[in-house]
Design an enzyme around this catalytic site. Structure first.
Site, mmCIF file in Angstrom:
data_model
loop_
_atom_site.group_PDB
_atom_site.id
_atom_site.type_symbol
_atom_site.label_atom_id
_atom_site.label_comp_id
_atom_site.label_asym_id
_atom_site.label_seq_id
_atom_site.Cartn_x
_atom_site.Cartn_y
_atom_site.Cartn_z
ATOM 1 N N ASP A 176 -17.364 50.509 -35.152
ATOM 2 C CA ASP A 176 -16.295 50.805 -36.101
ATOM 3 C C ASP A 176 -16.677 52.078 -36.869
ATOM 4 O OD1 ASP A 176 -14.012 50.297 -37.818
ATOM 5 O OD2 ASP A 176 -15.428 49.577 -39.311
ATOM 6 N N ASP A 190 -14.901 53.456 -40.312
ATOM 7 C CA ASP A 190 -14.824 53.319 -41.772
ATOM 8 C C ASP A 190 -15.453 52.004 -42.212
ATOM 9 O OD1 ASP A 190 -13.343 55.578 -41.309
ATOM 10 O OD2 ASP A 190 -11.445 54.748 -41.987
ATOM 11 N N ASP A 197 -17.742 46.168 -40.040
ATOM 12 C CA ASP A 197 -17.867 45.619 -41.387
ATOM 13 C C ASP A 197 -16.805 44.577 -41.737
ATOM 14 O OD1 ASP A 197 -15.892 47.711 -41.361
ATOM 15 O OD2 ASP A 197 -15.935 47.683 -43.551
#
Length: 139
Positions: A9, A11, A129
């Site tokens: 990922d 961001d 995240d």
């Protein structure tokens, strides 16, 4: 021999997430400490294909124009590349959550090329995240 993949990922993982969830200016972009050297070590020492997969809600709309996104994104990519982290593929989904698109994480619509004997998904990983990244890893 099949290839292992590290799906990463952007961001909140490679760079810090902002409150508005749009990294659309250099002032908002902050690299996570040690992320670059650790990904560089993975890229250089382990045998994984590196794939970025990121949801970019509404990219290309009036609220998130492309002309503010691409300069920052390209800078991020070049910075990682300069440290030996070269992504084999980059997938950006532009849809909003309410659209329920199969291309949006945790959907796998953008990743169908990896569902073949050429790739060892059982020994591949997702780094992210959010719960959607965990759900993608389970798929």
């Amino acid at each position: 021999m099949s290839k292992k993949v590290l799906f990463i990922d952007r961001d909140g993982t490679m760079i810090k997430e902002t409150v508005d969830e749009q990294i659309d200016s250099f002032e908002k972009m902050i690299f996570y400490p040690k992320c670059i050297p650790y990904l560089s070590k993975i890229a250089q020492e382990l045998d994984y294909e590196l794939v970025m997969i990121t949801n970019q809600d509404g990219l290309g709309t009036a609220s998130f124009p492309e002309d503010t996104f691409w300069p920052v994104h390209n800078f991020i990519m070049k910075t990682y590349e300069n440290e030996g982290v070269v992504f084999d593929n980059v997938f950006l989904d532009r849809t909003f959550p309410h659209e329920n698109a199969n291309t949006r994480k945790p959907g796998t619509g953008l990743l169908t090329q990896y569902f073949s004997e050429k790739y060892d998904l059982a020994n591949s990983f997702v780094i992210g995240d959010r719960l959607t990244d965990v759900e993608l890893a389970k798929t």
